[in-house]
Design a protein around this motif. Structure first.
Motif, PDB file in Angstrom:
ATOM      1  N   THR A   1       0.838  -1.197   0.000  1.00 48.72           N
ATOM      2  CA  THR A   1       0.000   0.000   0.000  1.00 48.72           C
ATOM      3  C   THR A   1       0.870   1.242   0.000  1.00 48.72           C
ATOM      4  O   THR A   1       2.079   1.187   0.209  1.00 48.72           O
ATOM      5  CB  THR A   1      -0.867   0.043   1.265  1.00 48.72           C
ATOM      6  N   TYR A   2       0.205   2.373  -0.209  1.00 46.31           N
ATOM      7  CA  TYR A   2       0.866   3.680  -0.149  1.00 46.31           C
ATOM      8  C   TYR A   2       1.548   3.858   1.200  1.00 46.31           C
ATOM      9  O   TYR A   2       2.714   4.232   1.299  1.00 46.31           O
ATOM     10  CB  TYR A   2      -0.202   4.748  -0.377  1.00 46.31           C
ATOM     11  N   LYS A   3       0.793   3.549   2.236  1.00 48.81           N
ATOM     12  CA  LYS A   3       1.304   3.733   3.589  1.00 48.81           C
ATOM     13  C   LYS A   3       2.499   2.812   3.860  1.00 48.81           C
ATOM     14  O   LYS A   3       3.513   3.239   4.383  1.00 48.81           O
ATOM     15  CB  LYS A   3       0.189   3.431   4.583  1.00 48.81           C
ATOM     16  N   GLY A   4       2.329   1.552   3.468  1.00 47.10           N
ATOM     17  CA  GLY A   4       3.395   0.575   3.682  1.00 47.10           C
ATOM     18  C   GLY A   4       4.647   0.945   2.911  1.00 47.10           C
ATOM     19  O   GLY A   4       5.758   0.839   3.428  1.00 47.10           O
ATOM     20  N   ALA A   5       4.454   1.389   1.656  1.00 44.25           N
ATOM     21  CA  ALA A   5       5.598   1.763   0.830  1.00 44.25           C
ATOM     22  C   ALA A   5       6.342   2.936   1.446  1.00 44.25           C
ATOM     23  O   ALA A   5       7.577   2.959   1.491  1.00 44.25           O
ATOM     24  CB  ALA A   5       5.130   2.123  -0.577  1.00 44.25           C
ATOM     25  N   ASN A   6       5.580   3.913   1.957  1.00 44.56           N
ATOM     26  CA  ASN A   6       6.213   5.061   2.608  1.00 44.56           C
ATOM     27  C   ASN A   6       6.985   4.641   3.846  1.00 44.56           C
ATOM     28  O   ASN A   6       8.094   5.116   4.094  1.00 44.56           O
ATOM     29  CB  ASN A   6       5.159   6.101   3.002  1.00 44.56           C
ATOM     30  N   ARG A   7       6.387   3.729   4.603  1.00 43.10           N
ATOM     31  CA  ARG A   7       7.055   3.282   5.818  1.00 43.10           C
ATOM     32  C   ARG A   7       8.349   2.536   5.473  1.00 43.10           C
ATOM     33  O   ARG A   7       9.397   2.788   6.055  1.00 43.10           O
ATOM     34  CB  ARG A   7       6.115   2.399   6.641  1.00 43.10           C
ATOM     35  N   ARG A   8       8.245   1.639   4.479  1.00 43.39           N
ATOM     36  CA  ARG A   8       9.434   0.878   4.097  1.00 43.39           C
ATOM     37  C   ARG A   8      10.518   1.792   3.538  1.00 43.39           C
ATOM     38  O   ARG A   8      11.713   1.541   3.711  1.00 43.39           O
ATOM     39  CB  ARG A   8       9.046  -0.185   3.060  1.00 43.39           C
ATOM     40  N   TYR A   9      10.108   2.866   2.864  1.00 42.08           N
ATOM     41  CA  TYR A   9      11.068   3.835   2.339  1.00 42.08           C
ATOM     42  C   TYR A   9      11.785   4.545   3.487  1.00 42.08           C
ATOM     43  O   TYR A   9      13.007   4.596   3.541  1.00 42.08           O
ATOM     44  CB  TYR A   9      10.334   4.856   1.465  1.00 42.08           C
ATOM     45  N   ARG A  10      10.968   5.096   4.408  1.00 46.60           N
ATOM     46  CA  ARG A  10      11.509   5.822   5.554  1.00 46.60           C
ATOM     47  C   ARG A  10      12.497   4.986   6.340  1.00 46.60           C
ATOM     48  O   ARG A  10      13.535   5.458   6.775  1.00 46.60           O
ATOM     49  CB  ARG A  10      10.366   6.180   6.513  1.00 46.60           C
ATOM     50  N   ARG A  11      12.129   3.699   6.526  1.00 45.60           N
ATOM     51  CA  ARG A  11      12.895   2.823   7.402  1.00 45.60           C
ATOM     52  C   ARG A  11      14.334   2.651   6.907  1.00 45.60           C
ATOM     53  O   ARG A  11      15.222   2.371   7.682  1.00 45.60           O
ATOM     54  CB  ARG A  11      12.208   1.469   7.482  1.00 45.60           C
ATOM     55  N   ILE A  12      14.547   2.776   5.604  1.00 46.68           N
ATOM     56  CA  ILE A  12      15.922   2.684   5.104  1.00 46.68           C
ATOM     57  C   ILE A  12      16.500   4.064   4.820  1.00 46.68           C
ATOM     58  O   ILE A  12      17.673   4.325   5.064  1.00 46.68           O
ATOM     59  CB  ILE A  12      15.976   1.779   3.845  1.00 46.68           C
ATOM     60  N   PHE A  13      15.628   4.967   4.320  1.00 44.95           N
ATOM     61  CA  PHE A  13      16.121   6.291   3.921  1.00 44.95           C
ATOM     62  C   PHE A  13      16.768   7.039   5.094  1.00 44.95           C
ATOM     63  O   PHE A  13      17.865   7.581   4.960  1.00 44.95           O
ATOM     64  CB  PHE A  13      14.972   7.133   3.354  1.00 44.95           C
ATOM     65  N   ILE A  14      16.096   7.061   6.234  1.00 46.76           N
ATOM     66  CA  ILE A  14      16.596   7.854   7.363  1.00 46.76           C
ATOM     67  C   ILE A  14      17.946   7.327   7.873  1.00 46.76           C
ATOM     68  O   ILE A  14      18.899   8.105   7.982  1.00 46.76           O
ATOM     69  CB  ILE A  14      15.529   7.971   8.477  1.00 46.76           C
TER      70      ILE A  14
END
Lengths: 161, 158
Positions: free
Chosen positions: A13-26
């Motif tokens: 989902t949009y939310k899941g994709a954002n979370r997975r992105y954040r989790r590595i990006f930060i």
């Protein structure tokens, strides 16, 4: 396999994709910022010129987080919903086009010595920042063109929604 | 979005792409020859030659953008995916290269501006990504190549 089969798309989902992105990006960006200081400090510890293997290692380790961010953007595009994918694509591709075009123009200006050849650092290191700058511009411009508000911008990795 | 057909988009692409590439080759050689003949040319002459040389290259990038807007949905999707991967690989390598130059591992190039290679690098990685992704989709190498990596505007029977 059938011809014209799609690449395997792990759509979350949009939310899941954002979370997975954040989790590595930060973590990656934190590491990048810290290492941009640690790397040169490490080299200053050496009396005289540091060995070439150390400089190469520090150089590669500093550059790799940028590559990871590009990979993350690619994964995000595959994972998020159709609409988000489209608005991000509409911003990413023009930004890459602008960056590439300016790089060509700058390259020829340098080749014919209209602008001085960079002696301290190469314009190559500005290519990444230039891309992200133009990406933010194209993203904002397209939001305005679509008549959307500039508040709560759904950037990649957002916590919104 | 001005969507025309695949065939029409490819034709419109071809019609500008090849003239652009030929004029690029001509301006590249004649511009350099002109500057050499002038011996210490005025900066504005060099600037005009540089911009004139860059215009066809910039046009090729703009043409890609027009092509993906105009062509059919499927072609847009496969070409866009390849362009994004190609662009990402190019920008990643640029970042690593930039740092290697900054820390003096690669000597700064005095004779040749390295950013100029990015344009070639992009088209190389774009074409390579296209072929790899088509193979992943289960296409044969032959059909992947026939399906026009690099958007050369080939007339593919659809």
């Amino acid at each position: 396999m059938t011809p014209h089969a799609e690449l395997p798309v792990p759509e979350v989902t949009y939310k899941g994709a954002n979370r997975r992105y954040r989790r590595i990006f930060i973590p990656v960006m934190t590491f990048y910022v810290v290492f941009c200081f640690v790397g040169p400090l490490l080299m200053m510890l050496y009396e005289g010129a540091p060995p070439i293997w150390l400089m190469a290692t520090v150089g590669v380790i500093s550059g790799v987080p940028i590559a990871v961010v590009f990979w993350l953007i690619g994964r995000y595009l595959r994972e998020t919903d159709e609409f988000t994918r489209q608005i991000q694509l509409d911003a990413l591709l023009p930004a890459a086009g602008i960056t590439l075009s300016l790089a060509v123009i700058w390259g020829f200006l340098e080749l014919y010595l209209v602008v001085p050849r960079a002696k301290i650092f190469s314009p190559m290191i500005m290519v990444g920042p230039a891309f992200f700058f133009f990406y933010s511009m194209t993203f904002t411009a397209q939001r305005i063109l679509r008549g959307e508000s500039l508040k709560d911008v759904p950037h990649i990795g957002t916590r919104e929604r | 979005m001005a969507e025309t057909s695949f065939r029409e988009a490819a034709r419109r692409y071809r019609r500008l792409f090849w003239p652009a590439m030929i004029s690029y080759a001509v301006i590249c050689i004649s511009g350099a020859a002109l500057l050499k003949a002038l011996d210490q040319p005025a900066p504005w002459v060099s600037a005009i030659v540089a911009l004139a040389t860059a215009i066809p290259a910039v046009a090729s990038v703009w043409l890609l953008a027009r092509f993906v807007r105009e062509t059919d949905e499927y072609t847009r999707k496969i070409q866009t995916e390849a362009m994004l991967s190609g662009g990402a690989i190019m920008l990643s390598l640029a970042a690593v290269w930039g740092f290697l130059e900054l820390y003096g591992v690669i000597p700064p190039m005095k004779d040749f501006p390295v950013v100029l290679l990015m344009w070639f690098a992009f088209f190389f990685f774009y074409g390579a990504s296209f072929v790899v992704q088509q193979l992943h989709r289960g296409e044969t190498l032959r059909s992947a190549l026939k399906n026009d990596p690099l958007c050369l505007g080939r007339d593919v029977a659809k």
